[in-house]
Design an enzyme around this catalytic site. Structure first.
Site, mmCIF file in Angstrom:
data_model
loop_
_atom_site.group_PDB
_atom_site.id
_atom_site.type_symbol
_atom_site.label_atom_id
_atom_site.label_comp_id
_atom_site.label_asym_id
_atom_site.label_seq_id
_atom_site.Cartn_x
_atom_site.Cartn_y
_atom_site.Cartn_z
ATOM 1 N N ASP A 1 35.667 -94.459 -26.084
ATOM 2 C CA ASP A 1 34.977 -93.169 -26.198
ATOM 3 C C ASP A 1 34.504 -92.582 -24.872
ATOM 4 O O ASP A 1 34.299 -91.389 -24.750
ATOM 5 C CB ASP A 1 33.746 -93.308 -27.131
ATOM 6 C CG ASP A 1 32.793 -94.411 -26.689
ATOM 7 O OD1 ASP A 1 33.054 -95.058 -25.672
ATOM 8 O OD2 ASP A 1 31.772 -94.631 -27.376
ATOM 9 N N HIS A 2 34.361 -93.429 -23.839
ATOM 10 C CA HIS A 2 33.716 -92.953 -22.603
ATOM 11 C C HIS A 2 34.686 -92.346 -21.590
ATOM 12 O O HIS A 2 34.247 -91.729 -20.635
ATOM 13 C CB HIS A 2 32.974 -94.116 -21.927
ATOM 14 C CG HIS A 2 31.593 -94.331 -22.444
ATOM 15 N ND1 HIS A 2 31.329 -94.583 -23.761
ATOM 16 C CD2 HIS A 2 30.388 -94.339 -21.814
ATOM 17 C CE1 HIS A 2 30.018 -94.745 -23.920
ATOM 18 N NE2 HIS A 2 29.433 -94.594 -22.749
ATOM 19 N N ASP B 1 25.947 -101.076 -24.772
ATOM 20 C CA ASP B 1 25.624 -99.677 -24.529
ATOM 21 C C ASP B 1 24.168 -99.483 -24.922
ATOM 22 O O ASP B 1 23.725 -99.997 -25.960
ATOM 23 C CB ASP B 1 26.517 -98.767 -25.375
ATOM 24 C CG ASP B 1 26.339 -97.322 -24.950
ATOM 25 O OD1 ASP B 1 27.152 -96.837 -24.142
ATOM 26 O OD2 ASP B 1 25.370 -96.682 -25.417
ATOM 27 N N ARG C 1 20.044 -87.990 -22.986
ATOM 28 C CA ARG C 1 19.657 -88.267 -21.609
ATOM 29 C C ARG C 1 19.910 -87.058 -20.735
ATOM 30 O O ARG C 1 20.917 -86.364 -20.938
ATOM 31 C CB ARG C 1 20.553 -89.409 -21.112
ATOM 32 C CG ARG C 1 19.806 -90.493 -20.491
ATOM 33 C CD ARG C 1 20.591 -91.770 -20.440
ATOM 34 N NE ARG C 1 19.823 -92.802 -21.113
ATOM 35 C CZ ARG C 1 20.244 -94.021 -21.312
ATOM 36 N NH1 ARG C 1 21.454 -94.371 -20.916
ATOM 37 N NH2 ARG C 1 19.489 -94.893 -21.925
ATOM 38 N N SER D 1 21.116 -96.368 -18.778
ATOM 39 C CA SER D 1 22.259 -97.046 -19.383
ATOM 40 C C SER D 1 22.209 -98.566 -19.197
ATOM 41 O O SER D 1 21.584 -99.058 -18.262
ATOM 42 C CB SER D 1 23.515 -96.475 -18.744
ATOM 43 O OG SER D 1 24.566 -97.365 -18.861
ATOM 44 N N ARG E 1 24.552 -100.423 -18.235
ATOM 45 C CA ARG E 1 25.728 -100.870 -17.487
ATOM 46 C C ARG E 1 25.433 -102.022 -16.527
ATOM 47 O O ARG E 1 24.575 -101.932 -15.652
ATOM 48 C CB ARG E 1 26.395 -99.691 -16.783
ATOM 49 C CG ARG E 1 25.688 -99.094 -15.622
ATOM 50 C CD ARG E 1 26.366 -97.810 -15.210
ATOM 51 N NE ARG E 1 26.266 -96.826 -16.267
ATOM 52 C CZ ARG E 1 25.915 -95.543 -16.079
ATOM 53 N NH1 ARG E 1 25.667 -95.097 -14.879
ATOM 54 N NH2 ARG E 1 25.850 -94.702 -17.086
HETATM 55 S S1 SF4 Z 1 24.665 -91.487 -24.948
HETATM 56 FE FE1 SF4 Z 1 26.259 -92.861 -24.268
HETATM 57 S S2 SF4 Z 1 27.365 -93.498 -26.113
HETATM 58 FE FE2 SF4 Z 1 26.155 -91.696 -26.622
HETATM 59 S S3 SF4 Z 1 27.576 -90.002 -26.400
HETATM 60 FE FE3 SF4 Z 1 26.423 -90.204 -24.503
HETATM 61 S S4 SF4 Z 1 27.665 -91.516 -23.223
HETATM 62 FE FE4 SF4 Z 1 28.427 -91.721 -25.302
#
Ligand code: SF4
Length: 750
Positions: free
Chosen positions: A94-95, A159, A441, A636, A638
Site C-alpha cells: 500500500d505504501h 506500522d 498525521r 511512524s 519505521r
Molecule cells: S497513516 Fe500510514 S498506513 Fe495509514 S494511509 Fe497513511 S501512510 Fe498509509
C-alpha cells in the site's frame, strides 16, 4: 480467524483460561485492555504484572506488515533460517503507489516501478507462509479491519497505525520489524505492562460532529506524548452512538498521542460490522465470550478523561502537529492571526484513518448538496479509497460518481499522499500553502516534501465542505455558500449509512494465498540491486565503555521518524539499508546553525550533509552520538530510523524523552537510547564536544549511566543518564543487533 485462513481458529478458551489465572492472582476488577493483554501472556501464572513498571512476555495471535516495512522484516526473517512463520502473518502492498493521475494509471505505474520489490515480497511470502495482498488491494489497516481483526485478538503490525483494529475490540499494536520477526519466529514478544487511560464517552454524536472529532479532541487534551506507555480504553454510554469503522478511526489516530494502542469494548456496532463483512460466525462466538470482551465494572484506570459527545464540536488540528486542536468555528480567525494561508489549495479524503463506507457516504452527502446548487470544489480534491472492497462498493452505490462530479480525483486504493507518495504539481517547492486532509498525521513535509505546506487534519465531511468553499474561513455549521444562481444556501449536516444496504462488492481478487508447502520457492535478492540488500548482523558489543564519541548532530526541537528517515521518494530504498541510509536525519534541525542536513564534521571542521558526515566518521572508525529533544522518534514505527544510525556507526542517542516504538527499535539494533536524568543537562552538551558513556560493564536495569562531556577547551563535566533497559534488553545491546540476538535465542532453545 479469517476467510483467508480456513485452518486457523480463534482461541477464546485460552484467553479465558489465562484471564482467570491472572484474575485470581490480582484479585481485582480488570479493564478490557488488561483482559486481552494478560490473556495473551506467555506465562500467566508467574509473569510479574505491574502497570507501567514490569515487562510482559506476550504471545500475539498474528502479524501484519506493510510493504515499506515488510521488506526489512522479511530480510531479517530470512536471516533467521527458519522454514515458516510461527503465527498467521500478512503483507500489504500500500505504501509504494504514487498519486499522480488517478487510480488505474497510478497503480500500473507503481507495479512497473516496484516490480522487483513486489516480486521479493510475493515470493518471500509464498516461501515462508505469509499471505500477500497485492498492490491495489488497499491500505493495511482497512484490510485488517475487514478481514482479520476481531474482538479479543492481539495483533502486532509493522506500522504505527495498527491500533485501527481496536475499532473491532482487538489489542492491535504498532511495532518495528525486529519485533515482528520475533513473533514470526515464535519468540515471546516483550511489552512494558501498559497503563490504562480511560476515556468515558457520554451523550451522542450528531450533526457535523464525527468520530474523528473525538480523537482530535483527545489529542488536544493529551498532546503528542500524553498517551505514551498507555492503552486508551474507551467506555461509557456514548460508545454505542459510534459506528465500528468510526471507532477504528478513533483508535487509529491514538498513535498520534503516543499511545501503545486504543480499544473499544465489544458491542452491537461491531457485531453489525462483522456480519456485513461475512463474519457473523465470529460475532456469534464473541457473544458467547462477551464477558471477557468488555471491562469489569469497578475497574480502575490510571487516568480518566470524560467527553460528552453531545457537546463536542467539529475540530480541525494543525498545522505541522496533530495535537494543535481548534474548533472548526475558530480556525479561520486563528489562521489569519497566525499568518497561515486561509485559501485551501487541496482537500484530500481517505487514508487508513478515514476511508470507510460511512466516511465516503458522508463526504458524498456534502458533495451532493453542492452539486444540487451548481457548485463544485474550489480547491483541488482527491479521494483514496481504503480498500478494493470500498472502491468497488462506492462505485456501485454512486458515491464515487458524486465525488468525481464535485471535482474529485479518485486515486488508487493506497496510502498515496498520506505517506508523501504525491507527485504534486499545483505549487512549487517552498511555496507557502494550506491543505486539509482526513489523514492522521501532518508533520512538516510529510505529504508533499514541502516544508511550507500547512497541513490540517479533520473529518472527511469537513474536508469536503472546506474544499467546496475553498477557505479555512468557512464554518459549515453556520456559514452560507453562494449557489450558481446567486442564492445563498447552507449545507445540511451529512447523513449516510454506516454500511451498504447490499453486501459489499469485493471488487477484484487481490489476495495471494501462501502455498501449503513453500519450501521449493525461490526468493530473489540480486547482489547488484539498488532496492534490496541482504542484511549483515552488526558487530557485538566489545565489552568496553563507549569513549570519545563525536556528536553527529544536536537536534533542535521536534524530531519524528520522518525527520530521521524521510518517506516520500526514499520509500523505494526501504529494502536496501545502505542506500536508504543516505537520508539519515536529513530533516532534523541542527542546533548549531538552525539548518536541516548541514552539520559540522568535527574531524575536518567543514559543514556537510548529515549522512555524508556519518559515513566519514564510520570510515575513520569513530563512533558517534545524537542529541535530541522531547519525544524523539515520534510518529511512524519505521525501524529504518534505528537501523540507519547503527549502520553508519552511531552508538548512542541521548534525548529528553523518546517515543515508545522508536526507543524499542533502537534497543533492538544495539544502540543505547538514553535520557537526561536532569533535562536541563541538554544545554550542557555542545555539538563540538566529545562524549564517553562509562560503566557499561555494570549496565543494569534501573541503574543510571554516567556520561563524561569533554569540551574543546579541555574542561570536562559529568552528567547522569537514565535508561529503560530491562535484563533481556541489555542482552540485545550486548548482542549488537536483533539478528544476533535471535540467533542466540534459537541456539539456546535447540
Ligand atoms: S497513516 Fe500510514 S498506513 Fe495509514 S494511509 Fe497513511 S501512510 Fe498509509
Amino acid at each position: 480467524m479469517s476467510h483467508f485462513e480456513p485452518n486457523e481458529y480463534i482461541n477464546y478458551e485460552k484467553l479465558e483460561k489465562n484471564i482467570n489465572i491472572v484474575r485470581k492472582r490480582l484479585d481485582r476488577p480488570l479493564t478490557l485492555s488488561e483482559k486481552i493483554v494478560y490473556g495473551h501472556l506467555d506465562d500467566p501464572a508467574k509473569q510479574e504484572i505491574e502497570r507501567g513498571k514490569t515487562y510482559l512476555r506476550l504471545r500475539p495471535d498474528r502479524v501484519a506488515m506493510q510493504d515499506a516495512t515488510a521488506q526489512m522484516a522479511m530480510l531479517q526473517f530470512i536471516s533467521s533460517g527458519l522454514p515458516k512463520v510461527a503465527v498467521p502473518s500478512t503483507i500489504h502492498c500500500d505504501h509504494l503507489i504514487e498519486a499522480q493521475s488517478g487510480g488505474e494509471k497510478d497503480l500500473q505505474r507503481a507495479k512497473d516501478i516496484n516490480q522487483e520489490v513486489y516480486n521479493f515480497l510475493s515470493t518471500a511470502g509464498a516461501k515462508y507462509g505469509v499471505g500477500f495482498w497485492k498492490p491495489g488491494s488497499g491500505i493495511i489497516h482497512q484490510i485488517i479491519l475487514e478481514n482479520y481483526s476481531y474482538p479479543g485478538v492481539m495483533l502486532i503490525g509493522t506500522d504505527s497505525h495498527t491500533p485501527n483494529g481496536g475499532g473491532l475490540g482487538g489489542i492491535c499494536i504498532g511495532v518495528g520489524g525486529a519485533d515482528a520477526v520475533d513473533v514470526m519466529a515464535g519468540i515471546p514478544w516483550e511489552l512494558k505492562c501498559p497503563k490504562v487511560i480511560g476515556v468515558k464517552l457520554t451523550g451522542k454524536l450528531s450533526g457535523w460532529t464525527s468520530p474523528k472529532d473525538v480523537i482530535l479532541k483527545v489529542a488536544g487534551i493529551l498532546t503528542v506524548k500524553g498517551g505514551t506507555g498507555a492503552i486508551i480504553e474507551y467506555h461509557g454510554p456514548g460508545v454505542d452512538s459510534i459506528s465500528c469503522t468510526g471507532m477504528a478511526t478513533i483508535c487509529n489516530m491514538g498513535a498520534e498521542i503516543g499511545a501503545t494502542t486504543s480499544i473499544f469494548p465489544y458491542n452491537d456496532r461491531m457485531k453489525k460490522y462483522l456480519g456485513k463483512t461475512g463474519r457473523a460466525d465470529i460475532a456469534a462466538l464473541a457473544d458467547e465470550f462477551k464477558q471477557h470482551l468488555v471491562p469489569d465494572s469497578g475497574c480502575q484506570y490510571d487516568q480518566v478523561i470524560e467527553i460528552n459527545l453531545s457537546e463536542l464540536k467539529p475540530h480541525i488540528n494543525g498545522p505541522f502537529t496533530p495535537d494543535l486542536a481548534h474548533p472548526v468555528s475558530d480556525i479561520g480567525a486563528v489562521a489569519e492571526k497566525e499568518g497561515w494561508p486561509v485559501d485551501i489549495r487541496v482537500g484530500l479524503i481517505g487514508s487508513c484513518t478515514n476511508s470507510s463506507y460511512e466516511d465516503m457516504g458522508r463526504s458524498a452527502a456534502v458533495a451532493k448538496q453542492a452539486l444540487a446548487h451548481g457548485l463544485k470544489c474550489k480547491s483541488k480534491f482527491t479521494i483514496t479509497p481504503g480498500s478494493e472492497q470500498i472502491r468497488a462498493t462506492i462505485e456501485r452505490d454512486g458515491y464515487a460518481k458524486i465525488l468525481r462530479e464535485v471535482g474529485g480525483l479518485v486515486l488508487a486504493n493506497a496510502c498515496g499522499p498520506c505517506i508523501g507518495q504525491w507527485d504534486r504539481k499545483d505549487i512549487k517547492k517552498g511555496e507557502k500553502n494550506t491543505i486539509v486532509t482526513s489523514y492522521n498525521r501532518n508533520f512538516t513535509g510529510r505529504n508533499d516534501a514541502n516544508p511550507e505546506t500547512h497541513a490540517f487534519v479533520t473529518s472527511p465531511e469537513i474536508v469536503t465542505a472546506l474544499s467546496i468553499a475553498g477557505t479555512l474561513k468557512f464554518n459549515p455549521e453556520t456559514d452560507y455558500l453562494t449557489a450558481a444562481d446567486g442564492k445563498k444556501f447552507k449545507l445540511e449536516a451529512p447523513d449516510a449509512d454506516e454500511l451498504p444496504k447490499l453486501e459489499f462488492d469485493p471488487g477484484q481478487d487481490t489476495y495471494q494465498y501462501p502455498p501449503k508447502d513453500g519450501s521449493g520457492q525461490h526468493v530473489d535478492v540480486s547482489p547488484t540491486s539498488q532496492r534490496l540488500q541482504l542484511l549483515e548482523p552488526f558487530d557485538k558489543w566489545d565489552g568496553k565503555d563507549l569513549e570519545d564519541m563525536l556528536i553527529l548532530i544536536k537536534v533542535k526541537g521536534k524530531c519524528t521518524t520522518d525527520h530521521i528517515s524521510a518517506a516520500g521518494p526514499w520509500l523505494k530504498f526501504r529494502g536496501h539499508l545502505d542506500n536508504i541510509s543516505n537520508n539519515l536525519l536529513i530533516g532534523a534541525i541542527n542546533i548549531e546553525n538552525g539548518k536541516a542536513n548541514s552539520v559540522r564534521n568535527a574531524l575536518t571542521q567543514e559543514f556537510g550533509p548529515v549522512p555524508d558526515t556519518a559515513r566519514y566518521y564510520k570510515k575513520m572508525g569513530v563512533k558517534w552520538a545524537v542529541i535530541g529533544d522531547e519525544n524523539y522518534g515520534e510518529g511512524s514505527s519505521r525501524e529504518h530510523a534505528a537501523l540507519e544510525p547503527r549502520h553508519l556507526g552511531g552508538r548512542v542517542i541521548i534525548t529528553k524523552s523518546f517515543a515508545r516504538i522508536h526507543e524499542t527499535n533502537l534497543k533492538k539494533q544495539g544502540l543505547l537510547p538514553l535520557t537526561f536524568a536532569d533535562p536541563a543537562d541538554y544545554n550542557k552538551i555542545h555539538p563540538v564536544d566529545k562524549l564517553s558513556i562509562v560503566g557499561l560493564k555494570d549496565f543494569a536495569p534501573g541503574k543510571p549511566l554516567k556520561c563524561i562531556i569533554k569540551h574543546p577547551n579541555g574542561s570536562q563535566e559529568t552528567i547522569m543518564l537514565n535508561h529503560t533497559f530491562n535484563e533481556s534488553q541489555i542482552e540485545w545491546f550486548q548482542a549488537g543487533s536483533a539478528l544476533n540476538r535471535m540467533k542466540e535465542l534459537q541456539q539456546k532453545s535447540s
